[in-house]
Design a protein around this motif. Structure first.
Motif, short mmCIF file in Angstrom:
data_model
loop_
_atom_site.label_atom_id
_atom_site.label_comp_id
_atom_site.label_asym_id
_atom_site.label_seq_id
_atom_site.Cartn_x
_atom_site.Cartn_y
_atom_site.Cartn_z
N UNK A 227 0.92 -1.06 0.07
CA UNK A 227 -0.16 -0.15 0.03
C UNK A 227 0.92 1.16 0.05
N UNK A 228 0.51 2.26 -0.70
CA UNK A 228 1.44 3.48 -0.74
C UNK A 228 1.32 4.09 0.66
N UNK A 229 2.48 4.47 1.11
CA UNK A 229 2.66 5.24 2.45
C UNK A 229 2.84 4.26 3.31
N UNK A 230 2.79 2.81 3.27
CA UNK A 230 2.82 1.88 4.55
C UNK A 230 4.41 1.83 4.76
N UNK A 231 5.17 1.69 4.00
CA UNK A 231 6.64 1.80 4.30
C UNK A 231 6.99 2.43 5.51
N UNK A 232 6.54 3.84 5.45
CA UNK A 232 6.92 4.86 6.51
C UNK A 232 6.19 4.43 7.66
N UNK A 233 5.02 3.98 7.55
CA UNK A 233 4.20 3.53 8.92
C UNK A 233 4.80 2.42 9.55
N UNK A 234 5.21 1.39 8.71
CA UNK A 234 5.71 0.18 9.18
C UNK A 234 6.95 0.59 9.82
N UNK A 235 7.92 1.36 9.12
CA UNK A 235 9.19 1.49 9.62
C UNK A 235 9.07 1.95 11.19
N UNK A 236 7.96 2.93 11.42
CA UNK A 236 8.13 3.49 12.74
C UNK A 236 7.63 2.32 13.87
N UNK A 237 6.85 1.12 13.42
CA UNK A 237 6.63 0.17 13.97
C UNK A 237 7.98 -0.51 14.48
N UNK A 238 8.71 -0.87 13.39
CA UNK A 238 9.81 -1.67 13.50
C UNK A 238 10.95 -1.08 14.51
N UNK A 239 10.97 0.34 14.27
CA UNK A 239 12.01 1.17 15.32
C UNK A 239 11.33 1.18 16.55
N UNK A 240 10.05 1.11 16.75
CA UNK A 240 9.47 1.02 18.23
C UNK A 240 9.41 -0.20 18.96
N UNK A 241 9.18 -1.59 18.19
CA UNK A 241 8.82 -2.87 18.73
C UNK A 241 9.85 -3.72 18.58
N UNK A 242 10.79 -3.20 17.36
CA UNK A 242 11.89 -4.42 17.07
C UNK A 242 13.29 -4.03 17.42
N UNK A 243 14.20 -5.04 17.30
CA UNK A 243 15.82 -4.66 17.54
C UNK A 243 16.02 -6.27 17.46
N UNK A 244 17.23 -6.40 17.82
CA UNK A 244 18.00 -7.68 17.97
C UNK A 244 17.44 -8.44 19.05
N UNK A 245 17.36 -7.75 20.27
CA UNK A 245 16.62 -7.96 21.34
C UNK A 245 15.13 -7.61 21.70
N UNK A 246 14.76 -7.54 22.75
CA UNK A 246 13.12 -7.31 22.84
C UNK A 246 13.22 -5.74 22.76
#
Length: 246
Positions: A227-246
């Motif tokens: 979906x157009x614009x989804x990459x920016x939205x999803x990247x925010x979730x990755x930055x907030x909730x993901x990393x190598x650890x918790x």
């Protein structure tokens, strides 16, 4: 019998299997969703593990369009099927490996873990449940009760995952999973555990999201990357909730 008639017969078989889930598992699914909701609320995560074909259920709800960002799939490649036939089958019967996996993912008392295993009898799924319980983690078993109740455990504890978990959800697959019979074919066909398992897993996520919404909490849900614009939205979730650890 014409091919279309056989196709229809199998679709009816799937429908009846799913009907058994909807008639019997709603309370168990709701309890599982409550455990996960509490983990999300308290800063924990929802971990999902399955080996062999069961890993597909974990993968289905991990970083998925419409999926909850609190989900973390435990997906060691050596326990999947793409590297070598039977490799995951043999490794699943090893002792001691599950504890190391849980340590690597830093699973703790704030988390909920769902272990997916149709038979529920092999060493690694059983040990995942046992070791997670020692950590204070809530454990959900997604398994076939028809299979589990008709086989012995392969683990030294003599337990199967449904005997350890805080809540068990029956996928209503028959013993051996592939049990659809076609005249003239000796082997059972059309396994259903992934069909119902994925449906159950997605239903759990719907339940968790509803509980988060009703509690007025953040509901971090991925959008389709197509979906157009989804990459920016999803990247925010990755930055907030993901990393190598918790």
């Amino acid at each position: 019998m014409e091919t279309k008639a056989e196709i229809t017969r199998y679709l009816d078989y799937l429908t009846e299997t799913w009907k058994s889930v909807t008639e019997n598992e709603i309370d168990h699914i709701n309890q599982a969703a409550e455990f996960i909701f509490n983990s999300c609320k308290d800063g924990g995560r929802f971990y999902v593990f399955g080996s062999g074909h069961s890993h597909m259920i974990a993968e289905e709800i991990y970083i998925r369009a419409g999926g909850l960002a609190y989900v973390k799939g435990i997906l060691p490649p050596e326990l999947m099927l793409h590297e070598m036939p039977n490799k995951s089958t043999y490794l699943e019967r090893l002792d001691g490996y599950a504890k190391s996996i849980l340590n690597l993912y830093k699973v703790d008392e704030k988390d909920t873990l769902m272990v997916v295993s149709n038979s529920g009898r092999n060493n690694i799924p059983v040990e995942m449940c046992l070791e997670a319980k020692k950590l204070g983690t809530k454990v959900i078993a997604l398994t076939s009760m028809d299979h589990a109740k008709n086989v012995s455990s392969r683990h030294s504890s003599n337990k199967k995952i449904h005997e350890i978990a805080d809540v068990t959800i029956d996928n209503h697959a028959p013993k051996g999973d592939a049990a659809f019979q076609m005249p003239g074919v000796k082997a059972g066909l059309g396994p259903t555990s992934d069909f119902t398992g994925i449906g159950i897993a997605q239903t759990i996520i719907i339940g968790v999201i509803h509980k988060l919404k009703e509690a007025g909490l953040d509901v971090p849900v991925f959008q389709s990357s197509n979906l157009d614009g989804a990459d920016k939205y999803n990247d925010h979730l990755f930055d907030t909730y993901y990393g190598y650890w918790k």
